[in-house]
Design an enzyme around this catalytic site. Structure first.
Site, PDB file in Angstrom:
ATOM      1  N   TYR A 289       0.835  -1.205   0.000  1.00  0.00           N
ATOM      2  CA  TYR A 289       0.000   0.000   0.000  1.00  0.00           C
ATOM      3  C   TYR A 289       0.872   1.258   0.000  1.00  0.00           C
ATOM      4  CZ  TYR A 289      -3.863  -3.126   1.142  1.00  0.00           C
ATOM      5  OH  TYR A 289      -4.809  -4.122   1.112  1.00  0.00           O
ATOM      6  N   SER A 290       2.003   1.184  -0.677  1.00  0.00           N
ATOM      7  CA  SER A 290       2.984   2.266  -0.628  1.00  0.00           C
ATOM      8  C   SER A 290       2.487   3.540  -1.315  1.00  0.00           C
ATOM      9  CB  SER A 290       4.285   1.807  -1.295  1.00  0.00           C
ATOM     10  OG  SER A 290       5.172   2.885  -1.469  1.00  0.00           O
ATOM     11  N   ASN A 291       2.332   4.622  -0.533  1.00  0.00           N
ATOM     12  CA  ASN A 291       2.034   5.928  -1.115  1.00  0.00           C
ATOM     13  C   ASN A 291       3.162   6.384  -2.035  1.00  0.00           C
ATOM     14  OD1 ASN A 291      -0.516   6.613   0.110  1.00  0.00           O
ATOM     15  ND2 ASN A 291       0.573   6.889   2.039  1.00  0.00           N
TER      16      ASN A 291
END
Length: 289
Positions: free
Chosen positions: A74-76
């Protein structure tokens, strides 16, 4: 498209500086502002563009096969990088932690893939060591460390400091801490006191970063009392705080970074940590989730 055109066409810069009000700090004659980096862009939100900008400039000035970077499911950071590379037509590769995942495991990975970023999934041991055997020669690419942490990422934070200084004089600048890139940059380029609210248990790692970079930053203060357990894990009290903050100030904050930061700020205000009459700037570092 060059960097200047991208910024002028897509990004809201400089980001707004918004004062918020409440008796908790007004009774102490303290002014509290939010630096609204969350409003820079819906996707390239918060400090993500600040940390990416110099890398993107280098990649455009000295083209290689593309850009490689790292992140979780879920890396921004990967989300923002994939969007920027899509707009600027720079090939990109994302190295994702978790070999049980694929391009359709969640909506964020699916969107990243649709923007054209090629995804490689590593087991956690290989990811920790950054062992990427599926790419023949990583030297053919510009490699951005996880979260944008690097001298280039730190240098990009200088723009936040300049934007603040053009508006107001501050006693304290406060930010959430992930990789440490933002608070290190703030402390390096600002003469204000910098308070970093840790969002994971990595104080020793941040201190090692400072040593590796040969940086002596006496104005940097790290607070580790507001991690709330594990990274990216919330709880009912933190969720309620974020909801109440939004209801009171009409500003959304998420529990992973900015929510923990503001929870820490409120607690420090209750403890009268900041001298009467101080001006505080809290960096809303954005994030799409």
């Amino acid at each position: 498209m060059d960097i200047a055109t991208f910024e002028n066409s897509f990004l809201n810069l400089p980001s707004p500086l918004e004062e918020i009000y409440g008796p908790l700090w007004q009774d102490q004659q303290i002014r509290l502002f939010l630096k609204r980096d969350d409003l820079i862009h819906q996707t390239v939100s918060g400090n993500k563009w600040r940390k990416l900008k110099e890398y993107i400039q280098i990649a455009q000035d000295n083209p290689k096969k593309g850009i490689i970077s790292f992140g979780g499911a879920y890396s921004n950071h990967l989300y923002a990088l994939a969007y920027v590379c899509h707009q600027l037509k720079i090939p990109s590769i994302g190295i994702v932690r978790g070999d049980e995942l694929n391009e359709s495991s969640n909506p964020y990975l699916k969107q990243i893939h649709q923007w054209g970023m090629k995804l490689h999934f590593l087991d956690r041991k290989a990811y920790q060591k950054k062992e990427v055997h599926s790419i023949d020669n990583m030297n053919d690419y510009w490699v951005i460390p996880e979260g944008g942490y690097s001298n280039f990422g730190i240098s990009g934070i200088r723009e936040i400091v300049l934007e603040i200084e053009n508006k107001i004089s501050s006693d304290y600048i406060i930010s959430a801490v992930g990789t440490g890139t933002t608070v290190i940059g703030l402390a390096k380029y600002s003469s204000s006191n910098i308070v970093g609210i840790l969002c994971l248990n990595n104080k020793i790692e941040i201190q090692n970063h400072l040593q590796d970079l040969s940086l002596d930053l006496p104005n940097l203060i790290l607070k580790e009392d507001y991690v709330q357990g594990k990274y990216a894990k919330s709880n009912p009290a933190l969720d309620a705080f974020c909801e109440n903050f939004k209801a009171q100030h009409q500003i959304a904050i998420e529990p992973t970074y900015t929510g923990k930061m503001m929870l820490g700020v409120y607690d420090l205000l209750k403890k009268k940590y900041f001298p009467t009459g101080s001006t505080l700037i809290c960096i809303h570092t954005g994030g799409v989730k």
